[in-house]
Write a protein that holds these residues in place. Sequence first.
Motif, PDB file in Angstrom:
ATOM      1  N   VAL A 316       0.892  -1.077  -0.228  1.00  0.00           N
ATOM      2  CA  VAL A 316      -0.072   0.054  -0.055  1.00  0.00           C
ATOM      3  C   VAL A 316       0.796   1.358  -0.032  1.00  0.00           C
ATOM      4  O   VAL A 316       0.542   2.202  -0.831  1.00  0.00           O
ATOM      5  CB  VAL A 316      -0.900   0.008   1.070  1.00  0.00           C
ATOM      6  N   ASN A 319       2.568   1.645  -3.477  1.00  0.00           N
ATOM      7  CA  ASN A 319       1.670   1.976  -4.450  1.00  0.00           C
ATOM      8  C   ASN A 319       1.335   3.380  -4.474  1.00  0.00           C
ATOM      9  O   ASN A 319       1.343   3.926  -5.507  1.00  0.00           O
ATOM     10  CB  ASN A 319       0.505   1.098  -4.431  1.00  0.00           C
ATOM     11  N   GLU A 320       1.160   4.061  -3.060  1.00  0.00           N
ATOM     12  CA  GLU A 320       0.837   5.126  -3.171  1.00  0.00           C
ATOM     13  C   GLU A 320       2.018   6.175  -3.452  1.00  0.00           C
ATOM     14  O   GLU A 320       1.922   7.346  -4.094  1.00  0.00           O
ATOM     15  CB  GLU A 320       0.321   5.720  -1.596  1.00  0.00           C
ATOM     16  N   GLU A 323       2.299   6.011  -7.475  1.00  0.00           N
ATOM     17  CA  GLU A 323       1.376   7.001  -8.102  1.00  0.00           C
ATOM     18  C   GLU A 323       1.710   8.393  -7.917  1.00  0.00           C
ATOM     19  O   GLU A 323       1.627   9.095  -8.877  1.00  0.00           O
ATOM     20  CB  GLU A 323      -0.139   7.085  -7.589  1.00  0.00           C
ATOM     21  N   ALA A 324       2.298   8.776  -6.747  1.00  0.00           N
ATOM     22  CA  ALA A 324       2.616  10.109  -6.506  1.00  0.00           C
ATOM     23  C   ALA A 324       4.030  10.393  -7.411  1.00  0.00           C
ATOM     24  O   ALA A 324       3.956  11.729  -7.897  1.00  0.00           O
ATOM     25  CB  ALA A 324       3.063  10.360  -5.288  1.00  0.00           C
ATOM     26  N   ARG A 329       4.492   0.577 -10.510  1.00  0.00           N
ATOM     27  CA  ARG A 329       4.954   0.160  -8.971  1.00  0.00           C
ATOM     28  C   ARG A 329       5.948  -0.881  -8.906  1.00  0.00           C
ATOM     29  O   ARG A 329       6.870  -0.692  -7.957  1.00  0.00           O
ATOM     30  CB  ARG A 329       3.520  -0.956  -8.415  1.00  0.00           C
ATOM     31  N   ARG A 369       8.696   5.706   5.292  1.00  0.00           N
ATOM     32  CA  ARG A 369       7.229   5.140   5.144  1.00  0.00           C
ATOM     33  C   ARG A 369       7.159   3.838   5.389  1.00  0.00           C
ATOM     34  O   ARG A 369       6.288   3.192   6.212  1.00  0.00           O
ATOM     35  CB  ARG A 369       6.611   5.755   3.869  1.00  0.00           C
TER      36      ARG A 369
END
Length: 374
Positions: A316, A319-320, A323-324, A329, A369
């Motif tokens: 997760v 993936n975030e 996208e940013a 991915r 993160r």
Amino acid sequence: MTIRLISDSGDLRELGEGLTGESRMAVDLEAAGFHRYSDRVCLLQVTSGNQNFIVDTLAVDPSDVLRGPLESPTVTVLLHGGDYDLRLLDRDLDLHPVTLFDTQTAAALLGEPSLGLAALLKKYLDVHVSKKYQRADWAKRPLPDEMLDYAASDTRHLHQLADLLTERLDALGRRSWAEEESALMETLRWHSDGEVDPVTKIKGVRKFELRDVALIREAWLWRDEVARARDRAPFRVAGDPAILEIVRERPRDVSALARIHGFSPQLAERAGRELLDRLERTDGLDDSELVGYPSGPSGPRRPPPAVEEVANRLKVVRNEAAEALGIARGVLMSNTVILEIALVHPGSVEELAQIEGVRHWQLETLADRFLAAL
């Protein structure tokens, strides 16, 4: 830009002189694996400055001439999707470029949706490259001028493309990402499969009965011998579906063999009798003499639920971030590396950096993160 074909010792001297003092050169290879039994290197293309060389590696060995420039740390070697080319350079020419820039890798790190050279040349340079000879037989001689021009197109524009991609990488602060990925490619070497049971190369054979597996193996070995003798790619002799159908149908004569879908009547007439005799001998063996499908794991085991849950949390985050950043991915980090991180469960950036497959540029992007998610 003219094309100079290098096909004898005199040409090799010209090649060496032409590359002397150059700081960048684009390199590409053409092999014959789609048509021939061996995927040996047939052509080596080099573009440097305004010079375009195509080396006929079936006629001359350029390794001594190219070793100096390709293995010089002061010469940047431009490639596009160069993983396999680097392995072929190692296997066939014992050449190991040490300063690389891969334009396909750079494009992936920029989030380009199409990574093929033709698509990138069209987008960045408005150059149209034909795909007519993408699967040509590069071992045939003589090669027509049209094929030589096609081969040259793989390196002719790489300098300009690399410059434009580098500009965008700099603008996004990602040049170091591409440099790290390219540096890792420098260690690529050819590794053969070693002794591998041929039945493991055909999809679905694991589910066959003992006797059928032994017959499939014998048919595969027959096909490999025919392909080697004729210097043809094995699938061009007979495809895997034809091998499986032969074992299912058990043809008893050459006429029945010729009716197998994907098995040419000409092949049946010339070499089919030997195949049928070999299958008959194998089928006559006692079960105790037959060799079935090799034992071993059928694939990667599913991780424990707790590890899988951690891996899903990390995905997760990945993936975030992808996208940013506007990149795929899997380019940002593969699921295989994420699973390894979940298994190790590092508690610090230093521990995370020790996990195989984790890049420094990925740490800059994901470390904090990931550790929070862990």
